[in-house]
Design a protein around this motif. Sequence first.
Motif, PDB file in Angstrom:
ATOM      1  N   SER A  47      -9.534  -2.369   0.575  1.00 32.99           N
ATOM      2  CA  SER A  47      -9.879  -3.461  -0.345  1.00 32.99           C
ATOM      3  C   SER A  47     -11.172  -4.146   0.067  1.00 32.99           C
ATOM      4  O   SER A  47     -11.986  -4.523  -0.783  1.00 32.99           O
ATOM      5  CB  SER A  47      -8.736  -4.477  -0.418  1.00 32.99           C
ATOM      6  OG  SER A  47      -8.505  -5.084   0.839  1.00 32.99           O
ATOM      7  N   TYR A 100      -6.068  -0.144  -7.445  1.00 26.51           N
ATOM      8  CA  TYR A 100      -4.974  -0.627  -6.594  1.00 26.51           C
ATOM      9  C   TYR A 100      -3.969   0.488  -6.312  1.00 26.51           C
ATOM     10  O   TYR A 100      -3.431   0.583  -5.201  1.00 26.51           O
ATOM     11  CB  TYR A 100      -4.278  -1.813  -7.266  1.00 26.51           C
ATOM     12  CG  TYR A 100      -3.351  -2.561  -6.334  1.00 26.51           C
ATOM     13  CD1 TYR A 100      -3.822  -3.105  -5.142  1.00 26.51           C
ATOM     14  CD2 TYR A 100      -2.006  -2.719  -6.643  1.00 26.51           C
ATOM     15  CE1 TYR A 100      -2.982  -3.793  -4.288  1.00 26.51           C
ATOM     16  CE2 TYR A 100      -1.153  -3.404  -5.788  1.00 26.51           C
ATOM     17  CZ  TYR A 100      -1.647  -3.944  -4.611  1.00 26.51           C
ATOM     18  OH  TYR A 100      -0.809  -4.622  -3.757  1.00 26.51           O
ATOM     19  N   PHE A 134      -4.397  -6.998  -3.127  1.00 28.20           N
ATOM     20  CA  PHE A 134      -4.597  -6.991  -4.580  1.00 28.20           C
ATOM     21  C   PHE A 134      -5.620  -8.046  -4.989  1.00 28.20           C
ATOM     22  O   PHE A 134      -6.496  -7.786  -5.831  1.00 28.20           O
ATOM     23  CB  PHE A 134      -3.277  -7.245  -5.305  1.00 28.20           C
ATOM     24  CG  PHE A 134      -3.424  -7.350  -6.799  1.00 28.20           C
ATOM     25  CD1 PHE A 134      -3.565  -6.219  -7.581  1.00 28.20           C
ATOM     26  CD2 PHE A 134      -3.450  -8.593  -7.420  1.00 28.20           C
ATOM     27  CE1 PHE A 134      -3.714  -6.306  -8.957  1.00 28.20           C
ATOM     28  CE2 PHE A 134      -3.600  -8.696  -8.793  1.00 28.20           C
ATOM     29  CZ  PHE A 134      -3.735  -7.555  -9.564  1.00 28.20           C
TER      30      PHE A 134
END
Length: 307
Positions: A80, A53, A18
């Motif tokens: 990510s 996300y 995240f």
Amino acid sequence: MITSFFNKSKPVNFVIVFLITLLAFIVAKTHMGYDAITGGFLFKQVLLLLVAYSSILLLNFVVGKNSLSKKNHYELLLFSLFFLTIVETTNQAEVLLANFFVLLALRRLLSVRSQRELKKKYFDAAFWIAVASLFYFWAILFFVLILASLVLYSDNNIRHWVVPFLGVTSVFVISVAASVIFYGGFFNVFDLSLQVDFDFSKYNSTKFLIAITLLLSFGLWSLFFYVRNIKQKKKSNRATLKTVVLAVVIGFVIVLLTPNKNGSEFLFLFAPLSVVVSNYIESISEKWFREVFLGVLIIVPFALLML
């Protein structure tokens, strides 16, 4: 050390992923140079961050549900890191939404291997791909995945071949109705532009060249071993793995065809490429090489922030 940390499912992995995704958003918005940051702008960016996300979490669910890799979080980390490698993928709301709907379609399509509720799954997959194409037209190319699935599973049931087209038709009818109600015309809601552009001069910058080289070199190298190892997998899993390979190819075709080459188009490559590369990392027997391979994928995106 790095590979062992993400080799097991840990809650902290989700936090790290995240934060990397958040950093990609912050860097992208900083480079855009906004004069004033309003509440509306922040609200929109928070929503897009949640979409990005959620896409990563959705990929993790798909991978785990369909045994596309071992129980680890490599695909989470790679997705990510790819965001951070090409931060422009966070700037286009339409592309982020389209990719999320493509992943929803992929989730339904890969579950076909159970051979249960096939008509519903094919309908759902076609429906989500059609919705994705409303946001980004070239996402419609992922419809090929549905046809490929029917071929790979040797599905001769004519109703199963008709159902995906019904899914697309449903989206079309709903969209036309919405267009008439909100825009006063039948096709105002559609982006009917079929333009293609093979001018890659927009990628002619040091940052883009390094990022694209990283994705293509590591991706193609991993894809070679991924395809080679398909024959060694269980027969029931081969169609699923071939679907992932085709998703990589379609993502690459979209990059080639799209007329607006601003970097966001690479997002369609991220999910299937994350699966392919994570599988290759799992297959590396030499621990030092596995560490170096993943280390480069981690270091380069952060190094690009300096350019």
